[in-house]
Structure formats: C-alpha cells, structure tokens
Design an enzyme around this catalytic site. Structure first.
Site, mmCIF file in Angstrom:
data_model
loop_
_atom_site.group_PDB
_atom_site.id
_atom_site.type_symbol
_atom_site.label_atom_id
_atom_site.label_comp_id
_atom_site.label_asym_id
_atom_site.label_seq_id
_atom_site.Cartn_x
_atom_site.Cartn_y
_atom_site.Cartn_z
ATOM 1 C CB CYS A 6 -0.649 0.288 9.423
ATOM 2 S SG CYS A 6 0.819 -0.611 9.111
ATOM 3 C CB SER A 26 7.515 5.606 11.111
ATOM 4 O OG SER A 26 6.868 5.089 12.257
ATOM 5 N N GLY A 72 5.350 -2.511 6.686
ATOM 6 C CA GLY A 72 6.711 -2.975 6.921
ATOM 7 C C GLY A 72 7.472 -2.167 7.943
ATOM 8 C CD GLU A 73 10.881 -1.135 11.853
ATOM 9 O OE1 GLU A 73 9.797 -0.698 12.282
ATOM 10 O OE2 GLU A 73 11.913 -0.430 11.791
ATOM 11 C CD GLU A 88 -2.516 -1.060 2.763
ATOM 12 O OE1 GLU A 88 -3.285 -1.983 3.015
ATOM 13 O OE2 GLU A 88 -2.344 -0.087 3.532
ATOM 14 C CG ASN A 146 -6.990 4.155 11.498
ATOM 15 O OD1 ASN A 146 -7.996 4.854 11.549
ATOM 16 N ND2 ASN A 146 -5.982 4.407 10.705
ATOM 17 C CB CYS A 165 2.480 -3.952 16.318
ATOM 18 S SG CYS A 165 4.200 -3.398 16.304
ATOM 19 C CB CYS A 218 5.184 -5.899 9.083
ATOM 20 S SG CYS A 218 6.254 -5.125 10.328
ATOM 21 C CB CYS A 258 -0.238 -3.255 13.281
ATOM 22 S SG CYS A 258 0.273 -2.907 11.590
ATOM 23 C CB SER A 301 5.877 2.908 16.625
ATOM 24 O OG SER A 301 5.808 3.414 15.315
ATOM 25 C CG LEU A 302 7.554 4.981 23.393
ATOM 26 C CD1 LEU A 302 8.838 4.230 23.078
ATOM 27 C CD2 LEU A 302 7.886 6.302 24.086
ATOM 28 C CG HIS A 303 2.362 2.387 19.879
ATOM 29 N ND1 HIS A 303 1.760 3.473 19.302
ATOM 30 C CD2 HIS A 303 2.926 1.687 18.849
ATOM 31 C CE1 HIS A 303 1.944 3.435 17.982
ATOM 32 N NE2 HIS A 303 2.656 2.378 17.678
ATOM 33 C CB CYS A 316 2.025 7.243 3.782
ATOM 34 S SG CYS A 316 2.228 5.874 4.944
HETATM 35 N N1 SAH Z 1 7.008 -0.353 11.261
HETATM 36 C C1 SAH Z 1 7.062 1.059 11.382
HETATM 37 C C2 SAH Z 1 6.247 1.833 10.368
HETATM 38 C C3 SAH Z 1 4.913 1.315 9.930
HETATM 39 S S1 SAH Z 1 3.440 1.624 10.796
HETATM 40 C C4 SAH Z 1 6.667 1.470 12.779
HETATM 41 O O1 SAH Z 1 6.345 0.610 13.586
HETATM 42 O O2 SAH Z 1 6.725 2.643 13.095
HETATM 43 C C5 SAH Z 1 3.224 3.352 10.982
HETATM 44 C C6 SAH Z 1 2.564 3.710 12.300
HETATM 45 O O3 SAH Z 1 1.206 3.266 12.343
HETATM 46 C C7 SAH Z 1 3.255 3.065 13.494
HETATM 47 O O4 SAH Z 1 3.366 4.007 14.524
HETATM 48 C C8 SAH Z 1 2.274 1.978 13.882
HETATM 49 O O5 SAH Z 1 2.437 1.564 15.205
HETATM 50 C C9 SAH Z 1 0.956 2.663 13.597
HETATM 51 N N2 SAH Z 1 -0.199 1.779 13.517
HETATM 52 C C10 SAH Z 1 -0.279 0.510 13.109
HETATM 53 N N3 SAH Z 1 -1.541 0.052 13.177
HETATM 54 C C11 SAH Z 1 -2.291 1.064 13.638
HETATM 55 C C12 SAH Z 1 -3.676 1.224 13.933
HETATM 56 N N4 SAH Z 1 -4.536 0.221 13.766
HETATM 57 N N5 SAH Z 1 -4.091 2.430 14.376
HETATM 58 C C13 SAH Z 1 -3.230 3.451 14.552
HETATM 59 N N6 SAH Z 1 -1.910 3.364 14.299
HETATM 60 C C14 SAH Z 1 -1.451 2.186 13.851
#
Ligand code: SAH
Length: 374
Positions: free
Chosen positions: A360, A218, A186-187, A106, A317, A130, A126, A133, A241-243, A119
């Site tokens: 994502c 990212s 992807g990462e 995508e 999302n 996570c 990936c 995701c 991406s800390l979360h 983007c």
């Molecule tokens: N692998 C990389 C980049 C791809 S994802 C990373 O982890 O940063 C880009 C961002 O979208 C990341 O911060 C990821 O954690 C976030 N993301 C993934 N799924 C999501 C979702 N369902 N809602 C909101 N953010 C999401």
C-alpha cells in the site's frame, strides 16, 4: 524487475470535462450542448465501457469533426501513466498514475492462474493514519472522483485487451479483468458516494459489467458505513482490516479504532453477513513481536466465533523508516494453525509484488518521495 518512468505532466487537461464522471444522461446532455443528437451518447458510452477506448480518435463511428471537438474539451482518460513496474516473474504490474492536478495514485494488476485481479485506489492519500502503512504517512490529499476510480479499471481493461501495449510479458495475455479489489490507496468508505457511483458503473451491465461478487471492498472498519453498504443491494465482498483483536492494541496500529472499536466493527460485520449472506474477510498484517503471539491468535479466534468469515494473514510489507517488521514464516504458520484449530478458516496471503513496491502506497513513496528529495 523492470521499471519504466514516463514523462510526467501536470497537463492542460485540467480544464477538460471527464466523460467518466458522467452517467449516460449527463453524457447525452453534454453532447446536446455540443449540438449532437441523442444517439451519439450511446455510441460514445459504448466506446468507453464496452470497447475501452482511451481517446476520441479511436471512436471511429463518430464524425471526425466531433472527435476533434471532443478531444479539445473533454477526456476519457483522466489519468496518465507516470511509472510502471513489472515484477521479474512478470505476473504483477504496478502503475503509478498522475491525475490532472498532479496527484498520484497506485493500481496493481495481478495475473493469477485464471484470474486477472486489479487492485485500485479510492483516494489520493489516506486520512486513516494506520501506523504501519506507507499511504498513511502522506495524509489525505483528496477524494478520487467516480471517473478517476473507473479510469483505473478501464486502463487495465485496455491493457489486457491490447497485446501491443507495453510491456511485453511472457504470461499468456488474458483478455479481461476478472476481479477487482479496493485495496489500493485510500479508505473507500471515507469516499463513500464516489466509490459507490464507481461501483455501480463497474457492475452495471450497461457499462463495464463486472459481477459484484467479483469485487471486494477493503475497509479500516468504519462501522456505520458498513451498514450503509449492506443496504446497497449489491453483493460486493467485504474485507475488514482488523490487525488486532482488542482495542488497546488495535488503537495503537489503527487509530480510527478509537471511534469504531473492535466490538462495534464486528457487530456491523455480523449485520453485513446477515443481510448479504457473503463470507467476510478479515485482514491481519502480521508484525513481529507486535500482534503475532499465540495469545493474540487465541483472542482473535474467540472474537470471530460465529461470524461467517475467513482470515487473511499477511506478513507485513516492511516500509522504509518504520519500526515494524514482518513476522517470520514459522510464526505466521503458527498463528494460522491456532485460528484453524479454533474453527476459523485462515490463509497466508502470498507476498505478491513485494519486490515492486506493491504494498500500500509504497510505489508512490518510492517515486514521488525521491523526486521531492532531489
Ligand atoms: N483503507 C482500506 C484499504 C486500503 S489498504 C483498509 O484499511 O482496508 C489494503 C490493506 O493493506 C489493508 O488491510 C491495510 O491495513 C494493509 N496494509 C497497509 N500497509 C501494509 C503493509 N505495510 N503491509 C501489509 N499490509 C498493509
């Protein structure tokens, strides 16, 4: 919202050499094998990176016979549009592309006021796993080649430059890509070499020529690779991406945290800031009842003290079949206020593209998942 699905292949281009996977010397060598003089490499290179030619037919200063020969053996468009979705407000365009082996990736174009932000994806699938995701659910299929990464940029450069290309939008059509974020599938730091080859091609003035400062990578937080990135000497923006601010919670959301715990990631970020002088972004997807309490906001603020940073809060999302739900607007604002009060700049990111599955990996899931099920 408008969805257009185009005929999908796998097509015969599998055997074709992608010129986007070559540097200029390799391109010259390739053309020499076809009996062409050196200056053809420069001409072809400029068609690709300066004029965004999507096929050889457009390369009008190459001899017709050469164009025909190149079309047989090579490609400058190693991805084909499979599905295109345009948001109702027509300022977000999401594309699902198919690669020569049938894999799908995508990319999203977002038209902000003066910005045309792209983007892009770095891998098909990936491996990071996570839990919230959509991309993670299918696992990793493979790394993208440098050419497949660059091809996404060239696709949208062509799209923006050519008003005849579908779909028509009401938005005044901007002429060029102004910003790129590696936040698609992807990462990127798990496909380090190919991503950096692509980034050099994208930033090189002799190729695509977009300033490094307009690009953000990212990462899930692969600490040693953040250090490697700091040594590249390009001022690419870093987003992490800390979360979650602590290991217990973060490991439950971002499993690679086991290998690279919060403090290690933050130490690498501090080194990155020291070397590049660039403000780092921390991404934090807010999930209701999971990582959105005031206590966690306080903990987060304490952890980030002293780091030149900015926090991007993104209400999750929601993805189908997932237990995670987005935090309410009210609680999102409360979380942001706590960070700000502690001196940490925080913004709430617009949920742009949510209606078109722009989160994502969600479009692929919607399209490919459906095809598989039927
Ligand atoms: N692998 C990389 C980049 C791809 S994802 C990373 O982890 O940063 C880009 C961002 O979208 C990341 O911060 C990821 O954690 C976030 N993301 C993934 N799924 C999501 C979702 N369902 N809602 C909101 N953010 C999401």
């Amino acid at each position: 919202m408008t969805t257009k699905t185009f005929i999908t292949f796998p097509d015969a281009s599998q055997a074709k050499r992608s010129l986007l996977d070559m540097d200029e010397q390799q391109l010259a060598d390739f053309l020499a094998e076809l009996g062409e003089p050196k200056f053809r490499a420069r001409q072809t290179w400029e068609w690709i990176y300066k004029r965004y030619a999507g096929d050889f037919a457009a390369m009008s200063n190459l001899p017709k016979a050469l164009r025909a020969r190149l079309a047989e053996v090579a490609t400058v468009a190693p991805l084909t549009l499979a599905t295109e979705v345009v948001s109702a407000d027509r300022d977000t365009v999401k594309c699902l592309f198919q690669l020569h082996d049938g894999q799908t990736i995508e990319a999203v174009l977002m038209l902000y006021d003066q910005r045309r932000t792209l983007c892009i994806s770095s891998q098909a699938g990936c491996a990071m796993g996570c839990t919230f995701c959509a991309t993670a659910q299918g696992g990793l299929a493979r790394n993208l080649t440098p050419g497949e990464i660059v091809a996404q940029v060239l696709y949208f450069a062509r799209y923006l430059a050519d008003p005849a290309l579908p779909p028509d939008t009401d938005v005044e059509r901007p002429a060029q890509v102004t910003n790129i974020v590696l936040m698609g599938m992807g990462e990127p730091l798990h496909n380090y070499a190919n991503v950096w080859t692509a980034l050099r091609r994208i930033t090189d003035n002799d190729a695509f020529g977009l300033g490094a400062r307009h690009i953000t990578l990212s990462t899930v937080g692969l600490a040693p690779m953040i250090d490697r990135m700091a040594d590249e000497g390009l001022q690419i923006g870093l987003a992490v991406s800390l979360h979650a601010p602590n290991d217990e919670l973060r490991t439950s959301l971002v499993p690679v945290n086991k290998g690279y715990p919060v403090d290690e990631v933050l130490a690498a970020v501090r080194r990155y800031v020291a070397k590049t002088n660039r403000r780092v972004t921390f991404e934090y997807a807010l999930m209701r009842g999971i990582n959105d309490t005031p206590e966690l906001a306080e903990e987060m603020a304490a952890k980030l003290q002293g780091i030149l940073c900015h926090v991007n809060l993104i209400p999750l999302n929601p993805i189908p079949d997932s237990p995670f739900q987005p935090t309410s607007d009210e609680d999102t604002e409360r979380f942001a206020q706590i960070l700000r009060a502690a001196g940490i700049p925080a913004t709430v990111r617009l949920r742009r593209g949510i209606e078109i599955n722009a989160g994502c990996g969600q479009l692929r899931r919607a399209v490919v998942g459906k095809a598989k099920a039927s």
